[in-house]
Design a protein around this motif. Sequence first.
Motif, PDB file in Angstrom:
ATOM      1  N   THR A   1      -0.429  16.063   6.025  1.00  0.00           N
ATOM      2  CA  THR A   1       0.075  14.753   6.414  1.00  0.00           C
ATOM      3  C   THR A   1      -0.860  14.087   7.414  1.00  0.00           C
ATOM      4  O   THR A   1      -1.118  12.882   7.340  1.00  0.00           O
ATOM      5  CB  THR A   1       1.493  14.890   7.004  1.00  0.00           C
ATOM      6  OG1 THR A   1       2.329  15.579   6.069  1.00  0.00           O
ATOM      7  CG2 THR A   1       2.095  13.530   7.278  1.00  0.00           C
ATOM      8  N   GLU A   2      -1.389  14.873   8.356  1.00  0.00           N
ATOM      9  CA  GLU A   2      -2.363  14.343   9.313  1.00  0.00           C
ATOM     10  C   GLU A   2      -3.619  13.857   8.601  1.00  0.00           C
ATOM     11  O   GLU A   2      -4.180  12.808   8.951  1.00  0.00           O
ATOM     12  CB  GLU A   2      -2.737  15.420  10.332  1.00  0.00           C
ATOM     13  CG  GLU A   2      -1.640  15.712  11.339  1.00  0.00           C
ATOM     14  CD  GLU A   2      -2.019  16.816  12.306  1.00  0.00           C
ATOM     15  OE1 GLU A   2      -1.618  16.748  13.482  1.00  0.00           O
ATOM     16  OE2 GLU A   2      -2.731  17.757  11.886  1.00  0.00           O
ATOM     17  N   LYS A   3      -4.049  14.592   7.599  1.00  0.00           N
ATOM     18  CA  LYS A   3      -5.253  14.206   6.848  1.00  0.00           C
ATOM     19  C   LYS A   3      -5.045  12.868   6.150  1.00  0.00           C
ATOM     20  O   LYS A   3      -5.945  12.017   6.112  1.00  0.00           O
ATOM     21  CB  LYS A   3      -5.596  15.288   5.817  1.00  0.00           C
ATOM     22  CG  LYS A   3      -6.980  15.170   5.205  1.00  0.00           C
ATOM     23  CD  LYS A   3      -8.063  15.579   6.171  1.00  0.00           C
ATOM     24  CE  LYS A   3      -9.427  15.627   5.502  1.00  0.00           C
ATOM     25  NZ  LYS A   3     -10.506  15.958   6.460  1.00  0.00           N
ATOM     26  N   ALA A   4      -3.857  12.661   5.620  1.00  0.00           N
ATOM     27  CA  ALA A   4      -3.562  11.408   4.917  1.00  0.00           C
ATOM     28  C   ALA A   4      -3.387  10.244   5.873  1.00  0.00           C
ATOM     29  O   ALA A   4      -3.944   9.159   5.667  1.00  0.00           O
ATOM     30  CB  ALA A   4      -2.311  11.584   4.060  1.00  0.00           C
ATOM     31  N   LEU A   5      -2.628  10.461   6.947  1.00  0.00           N
ATOM     32  CA  LEU A   5      -2.291   9.352   7.846  1.00  0.00           C
ATOM     33  C   LEU A   5      -3.410   9.031   8.829  1.00  0.00           C
ATOM     34  O   LEU A   5      -3.740   7.862   9.042  1.00  0.00           O
ATOM     35  CB  LEU A   5      -1.013   9.683   8.623  1.00  0.00           C
ATOM     36  CG  LEU A   5      -0.536   8.614   9.604  1.00  0.00           C
ATOM     37  CD1 LEU A   5      -0.153   7.328   8.866  1.00  0.00           C
ATOM     38  CD2 LEU A   5       0.634   9.117  10.441  1.00  0.00           C
TER      39      LEU A   5
ATOM     40  N   VAL B   1       1.018  -0.664  12.399  1.00  0.00           N
ATOM     41  CA  VAL B   1       2.119  -0.226  13.252  1.00  0.00           C
ATOM     42  C   VAL B   1       1.651  -0.107  14.697  1.00  0.00           C
ATOM     43  O   VAL B   1       2.351  -0.515  15.635  1.00  0.00           O
ATOM     44  CB  VAL B   1       2.693   1.109  12.738  1.00  0.00           C
ATOM     45  CG1 VAL B   1       3.644   1.721  13.754  1.00  0.00           C
ATOM     46  CG2 VAL B   1       3.414   0.899  11.408  1.00  0.00           C
ATOM     47  N   ASN B   2       0.473   0.442  14.899  1.00  0.00           N
ATOM     48  CA  ASN B   2      -0.064   0.556  16.263  1.00  0.00           C
ATOM     49  C   ASN B   2      -0.290  -0.820  16.899  1.00  0.00           C
ATOM     50  O   ASN B   2       0.012  -1.037  18.071  1.00  0.00           O
ATOM     51  CB  ASN B   2      -1.385   1.330  16.245  1.00  0.00           C
ATOM     52  CG  ASN B   2      -1.173   2.837  16.238  1.00  0.00           C
ATOM     53  OD1 ASN B   2      -0.163   3.330  16.713  1.00  0.00           O
ATOM     54  ND2 ASN B   2      -2.128   3.565  15.689  1.00  0.00           N
TER      55      ASN B   2
ATOM     56  N   ALA C   1      -4.138   2.063   6.874  1.00  0.00           N
ATOM     57  CA  ALA C   1      -3.922   0.644   7.172  1.00  0.00           C
ATOM     58  C   ALA C   1      -2.530   0.420   7.753  1.00  0.00           C
ATOM     59  O   ALA C   1      -2.347  -0.380   8.683  1.00  0.00           O
ATOM     60  CB  ALA C   1      -4.104  -0.193   5.908  1.00  0.00           C
ATOM     61  N   VAL C   2      -1.552   1.134   7.230  1.00  0.00           N
ATOM     62  CA  VAL C   2      -0.196   1.038   7.761  1.00  0.00           C
ATOM     63  C   VAL C   2      -0.158   1.528   9.204  1.00  0.00           C
ATOM     64  O   VAL C   2       0.470   0.916  10.078  1.00  0.00           O
ATOM     65  CB  VAL C   2       0.782   1.853   6.887  1.00  0.00           C
ATOM     66  CG1 VAL C   2       2.151   1.930   7.541  1.00  0.00           C
ATOM     67  CG2 VAL C   2       0.898   1.228   5.503  1.00  0.00           C
TER      68      VAL C   2
ATOM     69  N   GLU D   1       0.834  -1.208   0.000  1.00  0.00           N
ATOM     70  CA  GLU D   1       0.000   0.000   0.000  1.00  0.00           C
ATOM     71  C   GLU D   1       0.869   1.260   0.000  1.00  0.00           C
ATOM     72  O   GLU D   1       0.598   2.221  -0.722  1.00  0.00           O
ATOM     73  CB  GLU D   1      -0.921   0.005   1.228  1.00  0.00           C
ATOM     74  CG  GLU D   1      -1.971  -1.090   1.250  1.00  0.00           C
ATOM     75  CD  GLU D   1      -3.216  -0.718   0.456  1.00  0.00           C
ATOM     76  OE1 GLU D   1      -3.187   0.302  -0.261  1.00  0.00           O
ATOM     77  OE2 GLU D   1      -4.208  -1.462   0.552  1.00  0.00           O
ATOM     78  N   VAL D   2       1.910   1.242   0.826  1.00  0.00           N
ATOM     79  CA  VAL D   2       2.805   2.397   0.884  1.00  0.00           C
ATOM     80  C   VAL D   2       3.492   2.611  -0.457  1.00  0.00           C
ATOM     81  O   VAL D   2       3.598   3.740  -0.954  1.00  0.00           O
ATOM     82  CB  VAL D   2       3.856   2.209   2.004  1.00  0.00           C
ATOM     83  CG1 VAL D   2       4.910   3.305   1.943  1.00  0.00           C
ATOM     84  CG2 VAL D   2       3.183   2.234   3.362  1.00  0.00           C
TER      85      VAL D   2
END
Length: 288
Positions: free
Chosen positions: A206-210, A233-234, A228-229, A148-149
């Motif tokens: 960046t916040e909107k995307a992540l 990671v979480n 999803a990434v 995805e990344v």
Amino acid sequence: MTQLTEETFEQIINDFDQSPAIDLRDAAFIDPFGMVGILEIGEILKEQGVKKTLCLPHSEEVIKYLERMDFFKFAGEYYNLEPLKHQISGKYRRSAYSDVLLEITPIEKSDDIHFIVRRVKERANAILKKHLHYEDRTISGFIVALSEVCQNIIEHSENKGFVGIQKYHFQNLDKNIVKIAVMDIGIGFRKSLSERFSFKNDLQATEKALLHGASRYAEEGRGHGLAAVRRFVNQWNGRLSIRSGTARLSIIPDWSWGKEKETKLTNFPGSQINIMLPEISGHLQSAR
């Protein structure tokens, strides 16, 4: 500079426009983020019609590692290497055993992603299962997240990207960790999302995307890659940072360090993603 990692890469970004050379002679450690970052700076210089000198590390061990990661396969296209002929013993060039999940690999088209996924699948079981104790389902999730990344670069960056993945043993944690670096020097999140959203700065984009899974495309089902990434990671107590333009947004677990939000960084095009996934057996102690 004794280490070239995400933290020290800021110094390279600050200096590369003014300096006639990039000096790595004192480097005793270079991780995938550092390697990929040097190559992406090379892409910028190439677009400017500039070919600077890259002073290679004195350390033979670092040179061996750069060779093992296929760094020199690309570096000569962008830089005048000094010394031009670096000495590497033939027996070390390709070890039968390696902790490398993926050598430095370019991302320009969808076929590249298929190659990356296939190569990581070939090595994931041996490394992620043995050293990080991940289950098959987790490994499958890891590979989906990685693809995805990489797909984001094809769809959003409008430029060439690179990815590299390596397993390390963190001495101060006494844990194994996989480092994943994915970069491009494309249009970045703010410009990519600007057709649908308005932002005051790169951090908001960046916040909107992540955090919200936003995409430049309006159709349903888009924009879930980074989200999803982040969930992956979480779930596995990993670390994630995304740098774009003048900002960096990070997810920092209890065993790591750093700032969650950084602004007013030196402007650098595209997006630079750094992921660290830890061994899941036992409990990770704080490294602060």
